[in-house]
Write a protein that holds these residues in place. Structure first.
Motif, PDB file in Angstrom:
ATOM      1  N   ARG A   1      36.156  38.211  48.731  1.00  0.00           N
ATOM      2  CA  ARG A   1      36.567  39.518  48.228  1.00  0.00           C
ATOM      3  C   ARG A   1      38.022  39.435  47.751  1.00  0.00           C
ATOM      4  N   ASN A   2      38.270  39.891  46.558  1.00  0.00           N
ATOM      5  CA  ASN A   2      39.614  39.915  45.956  1.00  0.00           C
ATOM      6  C   ASN A   2      40.241  38.527  45.833  1.00  0.00           C
ATOM      7  N   THR A   3      39.452  37.490  45.942  1.00  0.00           N
ATOM      8  CA  THR A   3      39.949  36.132  45.749  1.00  0.00           C
ATOM      9  C   THR A   3      39.603  35.738  44.321  1.00  0.00           C
ATOM     10  N   LEU A   4      40.613  35.385  43.554  1.00  0.00           N
ATOM     11  CA  LEU A   4      40.454  35.205  42.115  1.00  0.00           C
ATOM     12  C   LEU A   4      40.153  33.776  41.704  1.00  0.00           C
ATOM     13  N   ILE A   5      40.254  32.820  42.610  1.00  0.00           N
ATOM     14  CA  ILE A   5      40.080  31.408  42.271  1.00  0.00           C
ATOM     15  C   ILE A   5      39.010  30.776  43.162  1.00  0.00           C
ATOM     16  N   PRO A   6      38.278  29.771  42.653  1.00  0.00           N
ATOM     17  CA  PRO A   6      37.300  29.098  43.510  1.00  0.00           C
ATOM     18  C   PRO A   6      38.009  28.271  44.582  1.00  0.00           C
TER      19      PRO A   6
ATOM     20  N   SER B   1      31.759  24.205  49.516  1.00  0.00           N
ATOM     21  CA  SER B   1      32.429  23.738  48.303  1.00  0.00           C
ATOM     22  C   SER B   1      32.351  24.771  47.182  1.00  0.00           C
ATOM     23  N   ARG B   2      33.433  24.922  46.483  1.00  0.00           N
ATOM     24  CA  ARG B   2      33.522  25.771  45.288  1.00  0.00           C
ATOM     25  C   ARG B   2      32.985  27.194  45.506  1.00  0.00           C
ATOM     26  N   ALA B   3      33.499  27.854  46.518  1.00  0.00           N
ATOM     27  CA  ALA B   3      33.103  29.242  46.773  1.00  0.00           C
ATOM     28  C   ALA B   3      33.437  30.094  45.554  1.00  0.00           C
ATOM     29  N   VAL B   4      32.479  30.898  45.144  1.00  0.00           N
ATOM     30  CA  VAL B   4      32.615  31.705  43.929  1.00  0.00           C
ATOM     31  C   VAL B   4      33.577  32.864  44.166  1.00  0.00           C
ATOM     32  N   PRO B   5      34.570  33.034  43.276  1.00  0.00           N
ATOM     33  CA  PRO B   5      35.531  34.132  43.414  1.00  0.00           C
ATOM     34  C   PRO B   5      34.871  35.511  43.389  1.00  0.00           C
ATOM     35  N   ARG B   6      35.540  36.462  44.052  1.00  0.00           N
ATOM     36  CA  ARG B   6      35.180  37.890  44.055  1.00  0.00           C
ATOM     37  C   ARG B   6      33.774  38.170  44.586  1.00  0.00           C
ATOM     38  N   SER B   7      33.311  37.359  45.510  1.00  0.00           N
ATOM     39  CA  SER B   7      31.982  37.544  46.066  1.00  0.00           C
ATOM     40  C   SER B   7      32.085  38.109  47.480  1.00  0.00           C
ATOM     41  N   LEU B   8      31.146  38.963  47.840  1.00  0.00           N
ATOM     42  CA  LEU B   8      31.098  39.514  49.188  1.00  0.00           C
ATOM     43  C   LEU B   8      30.131  38.731  50.086  1.00  0.00           C
TER      44      LEU B   8
END
Length: 185
Positions: A113-118, A135-142
Protein backbone atom coordinates in the motif's frame (compact mmCIF):
# COMPACT_ATOMS: atom_id res chain seq x y z
CA UNK A 1 6.87 76.69 -14.81
CA UNK A 2 4.09 75.54 -17.14
CA UNK A 3 5.28 71.96 -16.63
CA UNK A 4 5.08 72.26 -12.82
CA UNK A 5 1.62 73.79 -13.04
CA UNK A 6 0.30 70.94 -15.18
CA UNK A 7 1.54 68.45 -12.60
CA UNK A 8 -0.32 70.27 -9.81
CA UNK A 9 -3.53 70.43 -11.86
CA UNK A 10 -3.49 66.61 -12.18
CA UNK A 11 -2.20 65.78 -8.67
CA UNK A 12 -4.56 67.96 -6.62
CA UNK A 13 -7.81 66.36 -7.86
CA UNK A 14 -6.34 62.86 -7.36
CA UNK A 15 -5.27 63.74 -3.83
CA UNK A 16 -8.69 65.24 -3.08
CA UNK A 17 -10.43 62.15 -4.45
CA UNK A 18 -8.34 59.85 -2.19
CA UNK A 19 -9.09 62.00 0.87
CA UNK A 20 -12.78 62.08 0.04
CA UNK A 21 -12.94 58.25 -0.22
CA UNK A 22 -11.21 57.92 3.15
CA UNK A 23 -13.62 60.44 4.72
CA UNK A 24 -16.61 58.53 3.34
CA UNK A 25 -15.43 55.39 5.11
CA UNK A 26 -14.19 53.30 2.17
CA UNK A 27 -12.83 49.99 3.21
CA UNK A 28 -9.11 50.08 3.66
CA UNK A 29 -7.08 47.92 1.34
CA UNK A 30 -6.68 44.41 2.66
CA UNK A 31 -3.18 43.42 3.55
CA UNK A 32 -2.36 39.86 2.59
CA UNK A 33 -2.59 37.52 5.57
CA UNK A 34 0.05 34.97 6.29
CA UNK A 35 -1.09 31.48 5.41
CA UNK A 36 -2.46 29.62 8.40
CA UNK A 37 -0.09 26.90 9.53
CA UNK A 38 -1.06 23.48 8.22
CA UNK A 39 -2.13 21.04 10.88
CA UNK A 40 0.50 18.45 11.73
CA UNK A 41 -0.13 15.18 9.91
CA UNK A 42 -0.23 12.28 12.36
CA UNK A 43 -1.12 9.42 10.00
CA UNK A 44 2.24 7.70 9.36
CA UNK A 45 0.91 6.29 6.08
CA UNK A 46 0.00 9.73 4.66
CA UNK A 47 2.20 11.02 1.87
CA UNK A 48 2.87 14.34 3.62
CA UNK A 49 3.68 12.79 7.01
CA UNK A 50 7.11 14.00 8.10
CA UNK A 51 9.04 11.12 9.60
CA UNK A 52 12.16 11.52 11.67
CA UNK A 53 15.30 9.98 10.15
CA UNK A 54 15.61 6.29 11.00
CA UNK A 55 18.64 4.66 12.63
CA UNK A 56 21.02 3.05 10.16
CA UNK A 57 22.99 -0.14 10.06
CA UNK A 58 24.08 -2.87 7.67
CA UNK A 59 22.95 -6.36 6.77
CA UNK A 60 25.37 -8.91 5.32
CA UNK A 61 23.87 -11.79 3.38
CA UNK A 62 25.79 -14.75 2.03
CA UNK A 63 25.05 -15.34 -1.64
CA UNK A 64 24.76 -18.73 -3.39
CA UNK A 65 28.41 -18.51 -4.44
CA UNK A 66 29.83 -18.03 -0.93
CA UNK A 67 30.30 -14.28 -1.32
CA UNK A 68 28.92 -11.61 0.98
CA UNK A 69 26.48 -8.91 -0.06
CA UNK A 70 26.33 -5.87 2.21
CA UNK A 71 23.19 -3.71 2.30
CA UNK A 72 23.04 -0.32 4.02
CA UNK A 73 19.70 -0.19 5.81
CA UNK A 74 17.34 2.15 7.56
CA UNK A 75 16.00 0.36 10.63
CA UNK A 76 12.26 0.27 11.38
CA UNK A 77 11.88 -0.96 14.99
CA UNK A 78 8.63 0.73 16.10
CA UNK A 79 5.03 0.13 15.10
CA UNK A 80 4.90 3.51 13.34
CA UNK A 81 8.11 3.09 11.36
CA UNK A 82 7.18 -0.48 10.40
CA UNK A 83 3.73 0.73 9.24
CA UNK A 84 5.32 3.49 7.13
CA UNK A 85 8.07 1.32 5.71
CA UNK A 86 9.00 2.24 2.16
CA UNK A 87 5.75 4.09 1.40
CA UNK A 88 5.93 7.02 -1.02
CA UNK A 89 9.58 6.42 -1.98
CA UNK A 90 10.23 6.95 -5.67
CA UNK A 91 13.50 5.07 -5.78
CA UNK A 92 15.73 2.72 -3.83
CA UNK A 93 19.34 2.48 -4.92
CA UNK A 94 21.11 -0.85 -5.22
CA UNK A 95 22.92 -1.67 -1.98
CA UNK A 96 20.25 0.13 0.09
CA UNK A 97 17.24 -1.19 1.94
CA UNK A 98 15.07 -1.16 5.03
CA UNK A 99 15.30 -3.66 7.88
CA UNK A 100 12.12 -4.30 9.87
CA UNK A 101 12.66 -5.55 13.42
CA UNK A 102 9.80 -7.33 15.19
CA UNK A 103 9.65 -8.21 18.91
CA UNK A 104 8.97 -11.92 18.27
CA UNK A 105 9.39 -14.51 15.59
CA UNK A 106 6.05 -15.23 13.89
CA UNK A 107 4.61 -15.45 10.40
CA UNK A 108 4.95 -11.92 8.98
CA UNK A 109 2.78 -10.45 6.22
CA UNK A 110 3.55 -7.32 4.20
CA UNK A 111 1.56 -5.31 1.69
CA UNK A 112 2.59 -2.66 -0.83
CA UNK A 113 0.00 0.00 0.00
CA UNK A 114 1.36 3.42 -1.02
CA UNK A 115 4.64 1.80 -2.06
CA UNK A 116 5.58 3.17 -5.46
CA UNK A 117 8.48 0.86 -6.40
CA UNK A 118 8.81 -2.93 -6.72
CA UNK A 119 10.62 -4.56 -3.80
CA UNK A 120 12.11 -7.88 -2.80
CA UNK A 121 11.21 -8.92 0.74
CA UNK A 122 13.70 -11.14 2.52
CA UNK A 123 12.19 -12.81 5.59
CA UNK A 124 14.84 -13.64 8.22
CA UNK A 125 14.55 -15.98 11.21
CA UNK A 126 15.58 -15.13 14.77
CA UNK A 127 18.70 -17.29 14.28
CA UNK A 128 19.65 -15.12 11.26
CA UNK A 129 18.91 -17.30 8.25
CA UNK A 130 16.80 -16.41 5.22
CA UNK A 131 13.40 -18.03 5.82
CA UNK A 132 12.14 -17.13 2.35
CA UNK A 133 11.93 -14.39 -0.27
CA UNK A 134 9.08 -12.57 -1.97
CA UNK A 135 10.53 -11.31 -5.23
CA UNK A 136 9.41 -8.22 -7.13
CA UNK A 137 6.37 -7.34 -5.02
CA UNK A 138 4.00 -5.29 -7.15
CA UNK A 139 3.67 -1.63 -6.09
CA UNK A 140 0.41 -0.21 -4.67
CA UNK A 141 -1.08 -3.61 -3.92
CA UNK A 142 -3.11 -4.52 -0.84
CA UNK A 143 -2.34 -8.23 -1.27
CA UNK A 144 -0.59 -9.63 1.80
CA UNK A 145 2.80 -11.13 1.03
CA UNK A 146 4.36 -13.75 3.23
CA UNK A 147 6.59 -16.81 3.00
CA UNK A 148 4.31 -18.70 5.39
CA UNK A 149 6.98 -19.52 7.97
CA UNK A 150 7.99 -17.63 11.11
CA UNK A 151 10.50 -14.80 10.85
CA UNK A 152 11.52 -11.99 13.16
CA UNK A 153 13.11 -9.65 10.64
CA UNK A 154 12.28 -8.56 7.12
CA UNK A 155 14.71 -6.84 4.77
CA UNK A 156 13.30 -4.89 1.82
CA UNK A 157 15.62 -4.25 -1.13
CA UNK A 158 15.08 -3.13 -4.75
CA UNK A 159 12.90 -5.50 -6.77
CA UNK A 160 14.91 -8.23 -8.50
CA UNK A 161 18.04 -7.71 -6.38
CA UNK A 162 17.95 -11.08 -4.58
CA UNK A 163 17.80 -13.01 -7.83
CA UNK A 164 20.50 -10.86 -9.42
CA UNK A 165 23.00 -11.40 -6.58
CA UNK A 166 22.07 -14.98 -5.69
CA UNK A 167 20.44 -14.70 -2.27
CA UNK A 168 18.58 -17.91 -1.46
CA UNK A 169 16.43 -19.46 1.24
CA UNK A 170 18.70 -20.67 4.06
CA UNK A 171 21.44 -18.09 3.37
CA UNK A 172 23.18 -16.89 6.55
CA UNK A 173 22.63 -13.26 7.58
CA UNK A 174 24.61 -10.96 9.84
CA UNK A 175 23.56 -7.56 11.24
CA UNK A 176 25.96 -4.69 11.84
CA UNK A 177 24.97 -1.71 13.99
CA UNK A 178 21.69 -3.31 15.06
CA UNK A 179 22.61 -5.10 18.31
CA UNK A 180 21.02 -3.61 21.42
CA UNK A 181 18.42 -1.62 19.44
CA UNK A 182 15.09 -1.41 21.27
CA UNK A 183 12.29 -3.12 19.41
CA UNK A 184 8.86 -1.73 20.23
CA UNK A 185 5.69 -3.81 19.75
Amino acid sequence: MKHGLRWMVVAVPLLASGCQQEAQGSAPRATPKAAAPRPRVTDVTAEDYVMQPLPRGHVRLEDAFGGARRVEVEIAATAGTRARGMMWRKELAEGKGMLFLFPHEEVQGFWMRNTLIPLDMIFITSDLRVAGIVSRAVPRSLESRSVGVPSQYVLEVPGGWTEKVGIRKGSPVRFEGVAGMAIEP
